[in-house]
Motif scaffolding. Structure first.
Motif, PDB file in Angstrom:
ATOM      1  N   LEU A  20      30.902 -51.747 -46.890  1.00 41.14           N
ATOM      2  CA  LEU A  20      29.928 -51.272 -45.905  1.00 41.14           C
ATOM      3  C   LEU A  20      30.623 -50.692 -44.683  1.00 41.14           C
ATOM      4  CD1 LEU A  20      27.033 -51.064 -44.712  1.00 41.14           C
ATOM      5  CD2 LEU A  20      27.301 -53.448 -43.941  1.00 41.14           C
ATOM      6  N   LEU A  21      30.217 -49.460 -44.312  1.00 43.04           N
ATOM      7  CA  LEU A  21      30.617 -48.840 -43.058  1.00 43.04           C
ATOM      8  C   LEU A  21      29.420 -48.871 -42.123  1.00 43.04           C
ATOM      9  CD1 LEU A  21      32.890 -47.738 -44.960  1.00 43.04           C
ATOM     10  CD2 LEU A  21      32.810 -45.619 -43.631  1.00 43.04           C
ATOM     11  N   GLU A  22      29.526 -49.638 -41.046  1.00 39.35           N
ATOM     12  CA  GLU A  22      28.428 -49.761 -40.090  1.00 39.35           C
ATOM     13  C   GLU A  22      28.376 -48.537 -39.180  1.00 39.35           C
ATOM     14  OE1 GLU A  22      26.135 -51.868 -40.101  1.00 39.35           O
ATOM     15  OE2 GLU A  22      26.778 -53.902 -40.624  1.00 39.35           O
ATOM     16  N   HIS A  23      27.324 -48.491 -38.338  1.00 38.89           N
ATOM     17  CA  HIS A  23      27.183 -47.416 -37.364  1.00 38.89           C
ATOM     18  C   HIS A  23      28.441 -47.327 -36.501  1.00 38.89           C
ATOM     19  CE1 HIS A  23      22.919 -47.130 -38.341  1.00 38.89           C
ATOM     20  NE2 HIS A  23      22.799 -48.435 -38.156  1.00 38.89           N
ATOM     21  N   GLY A  24      28.958 -46.123 -36.339  1.00 37.12           N
ATOM     22  CA  GLY A  24      30.111 -45.917 -35.462  1.00 37.12           C
ATOM     23  C   GLY A  24      31.453 -46.245 -36.081  1.00 37.12           C
ATOM     24  N   ALA A  25      31.470 -46.807 -37.278  1.00 41.72           N
ATOM     25  CA  ALA A  25      32.740 -47.117 -37.938  1.00 41.72           C
ATOM     26  C   ALA A  25      33.409 -45.809 -38.383  1.00 41.72           C
ATOM     27  CB  ALA A  25      32.525 -48.036 -39.127  1.00 41.72           C
ATOM     28  N   THR A  26      34.739 -45.736 -38.248  1.00 37.46           N
ATOM     29  CA  THR A  26      35.474 -44.520 -38.587  1.00 37.46           C
ATOM     30  C   THR A  26      36.677 -44.859 -39.458  1.00 37.46           C
ATOM     31  OG1 THR A  26      34.846 -43.416 -36.524  1.00 37.46           O
ATOM     32  CG2 THR A  26      36.762 -42.548 -37.686  1.00 37.46           C
ATOM     33  N   LEU A  27      36.774 -44.171 -40.582  1.00 40.56           N
ATOM     34  CA  LEU A  27      37.967 -44.221 -41.427  1.00 40.56           C
ATOM     35  C   LEU A  27      38.643 -42.855 -41.293  1.00 40.56           C
ATOM     36  CD1 LEU A  27      36.530 -45.869 -44.695  1.00 40.56           C
ATOM     37  CD2 LEU A  27      37.416 -46.984 -42.636  1.00 40.56           C
ATOM     38  N   ASN A  28      39.813 -42.821 -40.684  1.00 39.67           N
ATOM     39  CA  ASN A  28      40.462 -41.554 -40.352  1.00 39.67           C
ATOM     40  C   ASN A  28      41.819 -41.452 -41.046  1.00 39.67           C
ATOM     41  OD1 ASN A  28      41.651 -39.283 -39.196  1.00 39.67           O
ATOM     42  ND2 ASN A  28      40.816 -39.688 -37.168  1.00 39.67           N
ATOM     43  N   VAL A  29      41.869 -40.608 -42.089  1.00 38.16           N
ATOM     44  CA  VAL A  29      43.142 -40.329 -42.765  1.00 38.16           C
ATOM     45  C   VAL A  29      43.445 -38.833 -42.687  1.00 38.16           C
ATOM     46  CG1 VAL A  29      42.963 -42.304 -44.320  1.00 38.16           C
ATOM     47  CG2 VAL A  29      42.009 -40.097 -45.019  1.00 38.16           C
ATOM     48  N   ALA A  30      42.876 -38.172 -41.674  1.00 39.76           N
ATOM     49  CA  ALA A  30      43.077 -36.730 -41.519  1.00 39.76           C
ATOM     50  C   ALA A  30      44.538 -36.424 -41.222  1.00 39.76           C
ATOM     51  CB  ALA A  30      42.185 -36.199 -40.396  1.00 39.76           C
ATOM     52  N   GLY A  31      44.939 -35.196 -41.523  1.00 33.45           N
ATOM     53  CA  GLY A  31      46.302 -34.765 -41.234  1.00 33.45           C
ATOM     54  C   GLY A  31      46.525 -34.575 -39.746  1.00 33.45           C
ATOM     55  N   LEU A  32      47.777 -34.600 -39.350  1.00 40.51           N
ATOM     56  CA  LEU A  32      48.127 -34.425 -37.942  1.00 40.51           C
ATOM     57  C   LEU A  32      47.904 -32.976 -37.515  1.00 40.51           C
ATOM     58  CD1 LEU A  32      51.442 -36.493 -37.748  1.00 40.51           C
ATOM     59  CD2 LEU A  32      49.201 -37.150 -36.859  1.00 40.51           C
ATOM     60  N   THR A  33      47.378 -32.796 -36.326  1.00 40.01           N
ATOM     61  CA  THR A  33      47.114 -31.465 -35.798  1.00 40.01           C
ATOM     62  C   THR A  33      48.112 -31.110 -34.703  1.00 40.01           C
ATOM     63  OG1 THR A  33      45.540 -32.333 -34.177  1.00 40.01           O
ATOM     64  CG2 THR A  33      44.656 -31.666 -36.325  1.00 40.01           C
ATOM     65  N   ASP A  34      48.251 -29.818 -34.464  1.00 38.98           N
ATOM     66  CA  ASP A  34      49.097 -29.280 -33.397  1.00 38.98           C
ATOM     67  C   ASP A  34      50.525 -29.838 -33.449  1.00 38.98           C
ATOM     68  OD1 ASP A  34      49.468 -27.524 -31.291  1.00 38.98           O
ATOM     69  OD2 ASP A  34      49.068 -29.048 -29.771  1.00 38.98           O
ATOM     70  N   VAL A  35      51.094 -29.826 -34.640  1.00 38.85           N
ATOM     71  CA  VAL A  35      52.494 -30.203 -34.803  1.00 38.85           C
ATOM     72  C   VAL A  35      53.330 -28.982 -34.416  1.00 38.85           C
ATOM     73  CG1 VAL A  35      54.274 -30.976 -36.409  1.00 38.85           C
ATOM     74  CG2 VAL A  35      51.924 -31.833 -36.629  1.00 38.85           C
ATOM     75  N   GLN A  36      53.925 -29.003 -33.257  1.00 36.30           N
ATOM     76  CA  GLN A  36      54.565 -27.811 -32.706  1.00 36.30           C
ATOM     77  C   GLN A  36      56.001 -27.651 -33.212  1.00 36.30           C
ATOM     78  OE1 GLN A  36      54.173 -27.532 -28.453  1.00 36.30           O
ATOM     79  NE2 GLN A  36      51.955 -27.835 -28.494  1.00 36.30           N
ATOM     80  N   ARG A  37      56.303 -26.405 -33.630  1.00 34.65           N
ATOM     81  CA  ARG A  37      57.630 -26.073 -34.105  1.00 34.65           C
ATOM     82  C   ARG A  37      58.010 -24.694 -33.550  1.00 34.65           C
ATOM     83  NH1 ARG A  37      60.560 -29.651 -34.780  1.00 34.65           N
ATOM     84  NH2 ARG A  37      61.955 -28.315 -36.028  1.00 34.65           N
TER      85      ARG A  37
END
Length: 576
Positions: A69-86
């Motif tokens: 069960l994922l309740e209201h407001g629960a977040t599972l975040n496996v997104a990739g990293l953003t703005d990796v500067q090179r």
């Protein structure tokens, strides 16, 4: 939280490094798993397994729901990293001295004007020569080893979205919950870039990336060599006229691929009053988008949207309906041991809904529903759309499509397993029905890039038509001691549309994209296949059919029928 350890360690850019890399992972297993309100699981680019285990059972006592069960407001975040500067320099490698190894695949240039020269190559440039040899930087040079040695840090390895894998009896994601699977991106900072040009034997100048291996080159165009043959001496003079190109390249991004949401529901084989119910409710938000940068669009190598996979073991416990509206959330006071509300169709069958609004907004590139023992319906108001070049695959015992399925330049696959459709009436055949208002489309895109700057272009990666494949299996049914043909049928009602037409592209210079005078954007393929083999079915009819009946045909632009009879309107035509 599981966050990357930025200790300065690097790996190479070789494909073997990608295979060897192990992303972070975590497994949560239990009879019941609850993510409380406003809870957060943050694991960039990671693999998260949620495993619902069977509870200990007591005779005569109904066990509690095996719920994740994922309740209201629960977040599972496996997104990739953003703005990796090179820095922009990451895209370039320098060969200090071109030798025989670098010219191994260019016999015309061995010992010639490029020998022992220093060059800088753009490793974003790559392709395949006419003889099938892959190249990086320039088709003249064997430079793959240099490109493979470009170092990468941990942040660059975690740009792709991760995966959330759910295995259990019941999965509930309430409204306000979020599953983040989106792709990240590398941000290349603007900088000055320089490239040297070649001088061909025909007197013309060529870039290293566009050079033809079958042509001879005198050397680099920014240098002039005076050969004193009498004294066996060569003098090299630098030339500022057109031999070097130095320019500023602005910032751009290189998008990664989004991740995977895999939900595998298990049906309780024991059943009865003491059985554990199975169920699914997706009322929260899902993000699985991917964004491509200008160089990816130009090369036609777009970042891929996420993957949604839903499968059922030991089903069916429900039929499935894809509808436009979002699924209604669980009622107030819903807890871990509260029964999940159920819906039923007019014939009394249990139905679980999936919202095409939810799936479309998520940005998936692939949507797969695999429940071979269940009926699947695409409602008239449902319009399921995946990212261009993506895939929609539905597999059930019976499939009815009254709405729309769209995968531009992609694939739509519908498979009906007649051997699992046990509600047949005498003389009735069921399989796949595409209703009069339904539309299945994998048509190619029409793209107008005329006069558009690089950041505004769409590119030509998805202008070809895709494929639509509808297939049903064979079946013999014993009816009162008499065997009859109960194989699945394919019915396309009047007004149904299957569209695999090709598109086209207007290039930035205003010309129509062509090859050898023929506009690009080929049509796709349609296959309507019945009497397909049913795995493990001893009553299959396929033993009586020749092997050529199932032979694959690799030619493009086909409309294929495989059936004993094909009926168009009121006129049957055998063997068409």
């Amino acid at each position: 939280m599981i966050l990357p350890e930025r200790d300065g360690e690097t790996t190479t850019s070789a494909p073997s490094a990608d295979k060897a890399f192990q992303p972070p992972s975590a497994t949560l297993a239990g009879a019941q798993i609850r993510f409380q309100e406003n809870s957060l699981v943050l694991m960039p680019g990671a693999k998260l397994d949620l495993v619902g285990m069977d509870v200990l059972r007591q005779a005569g006592v109904k066990p509690p729901p095996g719920r994740i069960l994922l309740e209201h407001g629960a977040t599972l975040n496996v997104a990739g990293l953003t703005d990796v500067q090179r820095p922009m320099s990451d895209n370039y490698v320098t060969i200090e001295r071109i030798g025989e190894n670098e010219l191994a695949d260019s016999p015309l240039l061995r010992g010639g004007g490029l020998f022992r020269q220093k060059v800088q190559l753009d490793i974003r440039e790559h392709g395949v020569t006419d003889d099938g040899r892959a190249w990086v930087g320039s088709p003249l040079l064997n430079a793959a080893g240099y490109a493979d040695q470009v170092p990468r840090k941990i942040d660059q390895m975690l740009v792709d979205g991760g995966s959330i894998n759910v295995i259990g009896r019941e999965f509930v994601a309430r409204s306000g919950s979020t599953m983040e699977l989106g792709a990240g991106y590398v941000h290349y900072l603007g900088g000055m870039v320089e490239s040297r040009r070649l001088l061909g034997a025909d007197g013309r100048r060529y870039s290293l990336a566009d050079a033809d291996p079958s042509q001879n080159y005198l050397g680099l165009a920014d240098a002039y060599t005076l050969d004193h043959q009498r004294w066996d001496v060569q003098e090299v003079f630098a030339s500022p006229l057109g031999g070097r190109e130095r320019r500023y390249e602005s910032d751009y991004l290189e998008g990664g691929d989004a991740g995977t949401l895999s939900i595998r529901l298990k049906q309780d084989a024991s059943g009865g009053a003491n059985g554990v119910e199975s169920g699914l409710l997706l009322a929260g938000d899902i993000h699985a988008e991917a964004e491509s940068g200008r160089h990816q669009i130009e090369r036609g190598e777009l970042a891929r949207g996420g993957v949604f996979k839903l499968s059922v073991d030991n089903g069916p416990f429900t039929d499935w309906r894809l509808q436009s509206a979002r699924s209604e959330d669980a009622p107030a006071g819903f807890g871990m041991n509260t029964a999940l509300p159920q819906q039923f169709s007019a014939d009394g069958s249990r139905v679980t809904t999936l919202s095409t609004q939810l799936l479309n907004a998520a940005g998936f590139g692939t949507v797969e529903l695999n429940d071979p023992r269940a009926h699947i319906e695409v409602a008239a108001d449902a319009q399921l759309q995946v990212q261009a070049g993506g895939r929609i695959a539905l597999s059930g015992s019976r499939i009815n499509v009254d709405g729309g399925l769209q995968a531009e330049s992609g694939d739509i696959v519908l498979s009906a397993a007649a051997e699992f459709d046990n509600q047949l009436e005498a003389g009735e055949r069921r399989g796949i029905t595409v209703g009069s208002g339904a539309r299945l489309s994998t048509r190619g895109q029409w793209v107008n890039d005329g006069d558009r700057i690089a950041e505004q272009r769409s590119g030509g990666a998805n202008i070809d038509g895709g494929s639509i494949r509808l297939s049903t299996t064979s079946r013999l049914q014993n009816s009162g001691g008499e065997l009859r043909d109960a194989s699945g049928a394919i019915v396309l009602e009047r007004g149904a549309v299957l569209d695999v037409s090709g598109g086209g592209r207007i290039l930035p210079d205003g010309r129509l994209a062509q090859k050898d005078g023929v506009p690009l954007g080929r049509g796709g393929d349609i296959a309507l296949l019945t009497y397909q083999p049913a795995a493990g079915d001893e009553n299959s009819l396929n033993g009586n059919l020749p092997a050529s009946f199932h032979a694959a045909d690799g030619e493009a632009g086909q409309l294929r029928f495989q059936d004993a009879t094909v009926r168009a309107g009121a006129s049957p035509a055998a063997g068409v």
